[in-house]
Design a protein around this motif. Sequence first.
Motif, PDB file in Angstrom:
ATOM      1  N   GLN A   1       0.830  -1.194   0.000  1.00  0.00           N
ATOM      2  CA  GLN A   1       0.000   0.000   0.000  1.00  0.00           C
ATOM      3  C   GLN A   1       0.870   1.252   0.000  1.00  0.00           C
ATOM      4  O   GLN A   1       1.960   1.263   0.564  1.00  0.00           O
ATOM      5  CB  GLN A   1      -0.963   0.005   1.186  1.00  0.00           C
ATOM      6  N   CYS A   2       0.381   2.300  -0.655  1.00  0.00           N
ATOM      7  CA  CYS A   2       1.123   3.558  -0.748  1.00  0.00           C
ATOM      8  C   CYS A   2       0.855   4.410   0.495  1.00  0.00           C
ATOM      9  O   CYS A   2       0.176   5.450   0.433  1.00  0.00           O
ATOM     10  CB  CYS A   2       0.719   4.305  -2.015  1.00  0.00           C
ATOM     11  N   GLU A   3       1.368   3.966   1.623  1.00  0.00           N
ATOM     12  CA  GLU A   3       1.145   4.641   2.895  1.00  0.00           C
ATOM     13  C   GLU A   3       2.435   4.629   3.714  1.00  0.00           C
ATOM     14  O   GLU A   3       3.429   4.014   3.331  1.00  0.00           O
ATOM     15  CB  GLU A   3       0.009   3.951   3.664  1.00  0.00           C
ATOM     16  N   TYR A   4       2.397   5.298   4.855  1.00  0.00           N
ATOM     17  CA  TYR A   4       3.545   5.299   5.754  1.00  0.00           C
ATOM     18  C   TYR A   4       3.926   3.866   6.107  1.00  0.00           C
ATOM     19  O   TYR A   4       3.059   3.004   6.264  1.00  0.00           O
ATOM     20  CB  TYR A   4       3.230   6.062   7.048  1.00  0.00           C
ATOM     21  N   TYR A   5       5.221   3.629   6.240  1.00  0.00           N
ATOM     22  CA  TYR A   5       5.759   2.323   6.619  1.00  0.00           C
ATOM     23  C   TYR A   5       5.391   1.230   5.615  1.00  0.00           C
ATOM     24  O   TYR A   5       5.308   0.057   5.954  1.00  0.00           O
ATOM     25  CB  TYR A   5       5.269   1.908   8.018  1.00  0.00           C
ATOM     26  N   ALA A   6       5.157   1.628   4.354  1.00  0.00           N
ATOM     27  CA  ALA A   6       4.736   0.659   3.336  1.00  0.00           C
ATOM     28  C   ALA A   6       5.749  -0.469   3.159  1.00  0.00           C
ATOM     29  O   ALA A   6       5.367  -1.628   2.987  1.00  0.00           O
ATOM     30  CB  ALA A   6       4.511   1.377   2.010  1.00  0.00           C
ATOM     31  N   LEU A   7       7.020  -0.126   3.204  1.00  0.00           N
ATOM     32  CA  LEU A   7       8.051  -1.127   2.947  1.00  0.00           C
ATOM     33  C   LEU A   7       8.541  -1.802   4.225  1.00  0.00           C
ATOM     34  O   LEU A   7       9.397  -2.684   4.176  1.00  0.00           O
ATOM     35  CB  LEU A   7       9.233  -0.490   2.209  1.00  0.00           C
ATOM     36  N   GLU A   8       7.966  -1.375   5.365  1.00  0.00           N
ATOM     37  CA  GLU A   8       8.375  -1.973   6.634  1.00  0.00           C
ATOM     38  C   GLU A   8       7.945  -3.438   6.685  1.00  0.00           C
ATOM     39  O   GLU A   8       6.809  -3.784   6.380  1.00  0.00           O
ATOM     40  CB  GLU A   8       7.733  -1.219   7.791  1.00  0.00           C
ATOM     41  N   GLY A   9       8.841  -4.303   7.048  1.00  0.00           N
ATOM     42  CA  GLY A   9       8.522  -5.721   7.126  1.00  0.00           C
ATOM     43  C   GLY A   9       8.707  -6.459   5.818  1.00  0.00           C
ATOM     44  O   GLY A   9       8.646  -7.689   5.771  1.00  0.00           O
ATOM     45  N   LEU A  10       8.943  -5.702   4.743  1.00  0.00           N
ATOM     46  CA  LEU A  10       9.082  -6.352   3.439  1.00  0.00           C
ATOM     47  C   LEU A  10      10.362  -7.175   3.358  1.00  0.00           C
ATOM     48  O   LEU A  10      10.400  -8.208   2.683  1.00  0.00           O
ATOM     49  CB  LEU A  10       9.070  -5.294   2.337  1.00  0.00           C
ATOM     50  N   THR A  11      11.387  -6.739   4.055  1.00  0.00           N
ATOM     51  CA  THR A  11      12.639  -7.504   4.069  1.00  0.00           C
ATOM     52  C   THR A  11      12.417  -8.901   4.613  1.00  0.00           C
ATOM     53  O   THR A  11      12.942  -9.890   4.083  1.00  0.00           O
ATOM     54  CB  THR A  11      13.709  -6.785   4.923  1.00  0.00           C
ATOM     55  N   GLN A  12      11.597  -8.994   5.660  1.00  0.00           N
ATOM     56  CA  GLN A  12      11.291 -10.304   6.242  1.00  0.00           C
ATOM     57  C   GLN A  12      10.562 -11.196   5.241  1.00  0.00           C
ATOM     58  O   GLN A  12      10.850 -12.386   5.117  1.00  0.00           O
ATOM     59  CB  GLN A  12      10.448 -10.120   7.500  1.00  0.00           C
ATOM     60  N   LEU A  13       9.613 -10.612   4.506  1.00  0.00           N
ATOM     61  CA  LEU A  13       8.886 -11.375   3.489  1.00  0.00           C
ATOM     62  C   LEU A  13       9.824 -11.834   2.389  1.00  0.00           C
ATOM     63  O   LEU A  13       9.788 -13.007   1.963  1.00  0.00           O
ATOM     64  CB  LEU A  13       7.760 -10.525   2.898  1.00  0.00           C
ATOM     65  N   LEU A  14      10.681 -10.940   1.931  1.00  0.00           N
ATOM     66  CA  LEU A  14      11.623 -11.303   0.861  1.00  0.00           C
ATOM     67  C   LEU A  14      12.600 -12.377   1.330  1.00  0.00           C
ATOM     68  O   LEU A  14      12.968 -13.273   0.553  1.00  0.00           O
ATOM     69  CB  LEU A  14      12.378 -10.057   0.382  1.00  0.00           C
ATOM     70  N   ASN A  15      13.019 -12.307   2.588  1.00  0.00           N
ATOM     71  CA  ASN A  15      13.897 -13.352   3.139  1.00  0.00           C
ATOM     72  C   ASN A  15      13.181 -14.695   3.171  1.00  0.00           C
ATOM     73  O   ASN A  15      13.775 -15.742   2.874  1.00  0.00           O
ATOM     74  CB  ASN A  15      14.357 -12.967   4.547  1.00  0.00           C
TER      75      ASN A  15
ATOM     76  N   ASP B   1      -3.125   7.348  -3.476  1.00  0.00           N
ATOM     77  CA  ASP B   1      -3.877   8.602  -3.485  1.00  0.00           C
ATOM     78  C   ASP B   1      -2.960   9.657  -4.101  1.00  0.00           C
ATOM     79  O   ASP B   1      -2.075  10.196  -3.427  1.00  0.00           O
ATOM     80  CB  ASP B   1      -4.278   8.997  -2.060  1.00  0.00           C
ATOM     81  N   PHE B   2      -3.173   9.942  -5.368  1.00  0.00           N
ATOM     82  CA  PHE B   2      -2.246  10.805  -6.102  1.00  0.00           C
ATOM     83  C   PHE B   2      -2.386  12.276  -5.736  1.00  0.00           C
ATOM     84  O   PHE B   2      -1.667  13.120  -6.267  1.00  0.00           O
ATOM     85  CB  PHE B   2      -2.431  10.596  -7.607  1.00  0.00           C
ATOM     86  N   ARG B   3      -3.300  12.567  -4.816  1.00  0.00           N
ATOM     87  CA  ARG B   3      -3.401  13.943  -4.327  1.00  0.00           C
ATOM     88  C   ARG B   3      -2.337  14.228  -3.276  1.00  0.00           C
ATOM     89  O   ARG B   3      -2.122  15.385  -2.914  1.00  0.00           O
ATOM     90  CB  ARG B   3      -4.786  14.178  -3.722  1.00  0.00           C
ATOM     91  N   THR B   4      -1.668  13.187  -2.797  1.00  0.00           N
ATOM     92  CA  THR B   4      -0.702  13.372  -1.705  1.00  0.00           C
ATOM     93  C   THR B   4       0.729  13.183  -2.199  1.00  0.00           C
ATOM     94  O   THR B   4       0.999  12.394  -3.120  1.00  0.00           O
ATOM     95  CB  THR B   4      -0.957  12.361  -0.579  1.00  0.00           C
ATOM     96  N   ASN B   5       1.643  13.891  -1.578  1.00  0.00           N
ATOM     97  CA  ASN B   5       3.062  13.714  -1.877  1.00  0.00           C
ATOM     98  C   ASN B   5       3.539  12.341  -1.423  1.00  0.00           C
ATOM     99  O   ASN B   5       4.447  11.753  -2.020  1.00  0.00           O
ATOM    100  CB  ASN B   5       3.891  14.800  -1.188  1.00  0.00           C
ATOM    101  N   LEU B   6       2.924  11.827  -0.363  1.00  0.00           N
ATOM    102  CA  LEU B   6       3.351  10.548   0.197  1.00  0.00           C
ATOM    103  C   LEU B   6       3.248   9.424  -0.824  1.00  0.00           C
ATOM    104  O   LEU B   6       4.142   8.586  -0.939  1.00  0.00           O
ATOM    105  CB  LEU B   6       2.520  10.205   1.437  1.00  0.00           C
ATOM    106  N   THR B   7       2.151   9.393  -1.554  1.00  0.00           N
ATOM    107  CA  THR B   7       1.975   8.339  -2.552  1.00  0.00           C
ATOM    108  C   THR B   7       3.120   8.339  -3.554  1.00  0.00           C
ATOM    109  O   THR B   7       3.689   7.292  -3.869  1.00  0.00           O
ATOM    110  CB  THR B   7       0.617   8.501  -3.273  1.00  0.00           C
ATOM    111  N   GLN B   8       3.459   9.507  -4.074  1.00  0.00           N
ATOM    112  CA  GLN B   8       4.551   9.576  -5.053  1.00  0.00           C
ATOM    113  C   GLN B   8       5.879   9.186  -4.425  1.00  0.00           C
ATOM    114  O   GLN B   8       6.722   8.542  -5.079  1.00  0.00           O
ATOM    115  CB  GLN B   8       4.638  10.983  -5.651  1.00  0.00           C
ATOM    116  N   GLU B   9       6.079   9.535  -3.158  1.00  0.00           N
ATOM    117  CA  GLU B   9       7.316   9.156  -2.473  1.00  0.00           C
ATOM    118  C   GLU B   9       7.438   7.643  -2.350  1.00  0.00           C
ATOM    119  O   GLU B   9       8.513   7.072  -2.563  1.00  0.00           O
ATOM    120  CB  GLU B   9       7.362   9.804  -1.079  1.00  0.00           C
ATOM    121  N   VAL B  10       6.328   6.978  -2.014  1.00  0.00           N
ATOM    122  CA  VAL B  10       6.344   5.521  -1.889  1.00  0.00           C
ATOM    123  C   VAL B  10       6.589   4.880  -3.255  1.00  0.00           C
ATOM    124  O   VAL B  10       7.356   3.920  -3.381  1.00  0.00           O
ATOM    125  CB  VAL B  10       5.021   5.005  -1.280  1.00  0.00           C
TER     126      VAL B  10
END
Length: 273
Positions: free
Chosen positions: A149-163, A187-196
């Motif tokens: 999801q394009c939200e805060y901490y989106a990539l958190e925990g992904l390393t564990q899944l990839l491992n 949500d393309f109205r937010t800067n956060l989405t583009q950052e993710v």
Amino acid sequence: MSKVISICNQKGGVGKTTTAINLAFFLAQKEKKTLLIDFDPQGNTTSGLGIDKNKVEKSIYEALFNRITINDTVYDTALSNLKLVPSNISLAGSEIELVNLDGREYKLKESLNNIKDSFDFIVIDSPPSLGLLTINALAASDSTLIPIQCEYYALEGLTQLLNTIELVKTNLNPGLQIEGILLTMADFRTNLTQEVIDEARTFFKEKVFQTIIPRSIRISESPGFGKPIFLYDKDSIGALRYLELTNEILGEKPLDRVEVKTEPTQNFSEAKE
């Protein structure tokens, strides 16, 4: 030859079940014989196709432990090329039951051996965990699709899944590939989405699908009506984006519209007797 794709992320609320339902629907819509397996004890994929999970008597749970064959658990839908193997709360204790079994990581794969040749695609909706059910899904799959999801901490925990995926590939399923990373709830109205989006593309490069699934009320509503997004609102942006995702997986160009091939007098779900 059948291709098995598991939808995996140990985080909940990332669009995993929504993606499983709509990818399977559009694969079937494109004349691919498709089996959707609900492998989550919550049974949201089952109810998301309009089937009452509390009334299901033959589910993936019984097939997993060889009490019946997986062929006996298949439900028809109003889309002739789409079949469902349902789930419900009976699957919740299966991880404990699996622990002491020989070949416990391969129980789903063994079940699928009885049915794989009947389908072009098998899509597995995995539970939001990295337990034995998810390991079974990965061990049975040719590839795995990871929604983020394009939200805060989106990539958190992904390393564990990839491992975990790498461990399964090394020890259980050498052919396992990452089908792709799917960015959801944008949500393309937010800067956060583009950052993710930028962060994901920088880290995963070509593994990130070009298709991005937007945050959409219509997508959120459709499971409550027991329908894929196309049957709920065929002109919605969500329907178009999941069609584009399916095209991307199949290596096809995007289309503007697609016509539904269900019988108009039927409800979407129709249980097999």
